[in-house]
Design an enzyme around this catalytic site. Structure first.
Site, PDB file in Angstrom:
ATOM      1  CE  LYS A  65      -4.127  -1.970   2.054  1.00 59.61           C
ATOM      2  NZ  LYS A  65      -5.172  -1.868   3.074  1.00 59.61           N
ATOM      3  CG  ASP A 101      -7.955   0.456   3.189  1.00 62.24           C
ATOM      4  OD1 ASP A 101      -8.720  -0.387   2.716  1.00 62.24           O
ATOM      5  OD2 ASP A 101      -6.712   0.389   3.094  1.00 62.24           O
TER       6      ASP A 101
END
Ligand code: ATR
Length: 258
Positions: A65, A101
């Site tokens: 990420k 997220d």
């Protein structure tokens, strides 16, 4: 045919292909969504393929990420603030890095507790996941307490976001959020005392399993946020960015809920 997929390592347990494939099929979109389990040494080569536009969109998961940031032509405001990307998509030939997220985290929490006003939050951990959660809470005007094994990392987090770093856990909290990887293994310890768990209203463990923390909280009658709902909701946002269409939540949920 358009290509989508999830990039990470390992991906054996990833539920993203199930969820996205279900939504693509339901909308009759001609596309595939595959797993790209790429070793660290091959990431650069894989990202070159991404830059050529081979993929219309990718979900990005552990451990990449942060690693994919330099390959993005543009970052959304959220991805830039959080310093992590879980979504890559191509727009006008550019690779855009986005983070969904934080959205999945807060929306799944609101499904269990719509009114977050006045609740005291404890965030366990200070890594990438914790950053997305603190970002989301700050957007709601909430200043959480952060506790991390390595205090320096928690202080780093507090330099960027609004949170209070503690060195030990004595107070009680309304909501406990586990943003560490502790709980992945059945023998993992509880990071907080039973007294603190008992006093909480809600426990939210971002490890997608029945962790010791979740088991203990359940036994004490504390409400649980199912982190699979976070997975679903971040995926719904991702799907919208990938395809420009609104997916069927229920179809996506049915594909991953068990
Ligand atoms: P992620 O991007 O998933 O958040 P990360 O950046 O590696 O992953 O962060 C992992 C978090 O889990 C960190 O807060 C880490 O604590 P440290 O900063 O002290 O490393 C926490 N963590 C991992 N294993 C832990 C353990 N055994 N006990 C306590 N905290 C742990």
């Amino acid at each position: 045919m358009k290509k989508f997929g999830v990039l990470g390592f390992p991906l054996k347990h990833s539920l993203s292909p199930l969820m996205h494939t279900a939504a693509l099929q339901e909308l009759r979109i001609e596309a595939v969504y595959d797993k790209y389990e790429i070793a660290a040494k091959d990431l650069n080569c894989f990202m070159k393929r991404v830059k050529t536009g081979e993929f219309a969109g990718l979900s990005v998961t552990v451990p990449y990420k942060e690693e994919v940031l330099p390959y993005c032509d543009e970052l959304s405001e959220q991805a830039e603030a959080i310093g992590a990307v879980n979504t890559l998509y191509v727009k006008e030939g550019k690779v855009i890095g986005e983070n969904t997220d934080w959205y999945g985290f807060i929306e799944a929490l609101k499904e269990v507790e719509p009114d977050l006003n006045g609740l005291k939050f404890l965030i366990l951990g200070a890594g990438g996941v914790a950053r997305a959660c603190v970002y989301a809470l700050n957007k709601e005007g909430i200043v959480p307490v952060v506790y991390n094994r390595t205090k320096e990392k928690a202080i780093e987090l507090s330099n960027k976001f609004n949170c209070i770093v503690v060195e030990s856990l004595k107070d009680k909290f309304d909501v406990i959020v586990n943003c560490t990887s502790v709980g992945l293994h059945a023998e993992d310890p509880l990071l907080v005392s039973e007294d603190i768990i008992k006093a909480a209203k809600i426990v939210y463990d971002l490890v997608y399993l029945e962790t010791p923390l979740v088991r203990e909280a359940r036994a004490c009658g504390v409400k649980i946020v199912d982190s699979k709902r976070m997975l679903l909701l971040q995926g719904v946002k991702q799907f919208e960015l990938f395809t420009g269409e609104n997916p069927n939540f229920e179809v996506m949920w049915e594909s991953i809920k068990n």
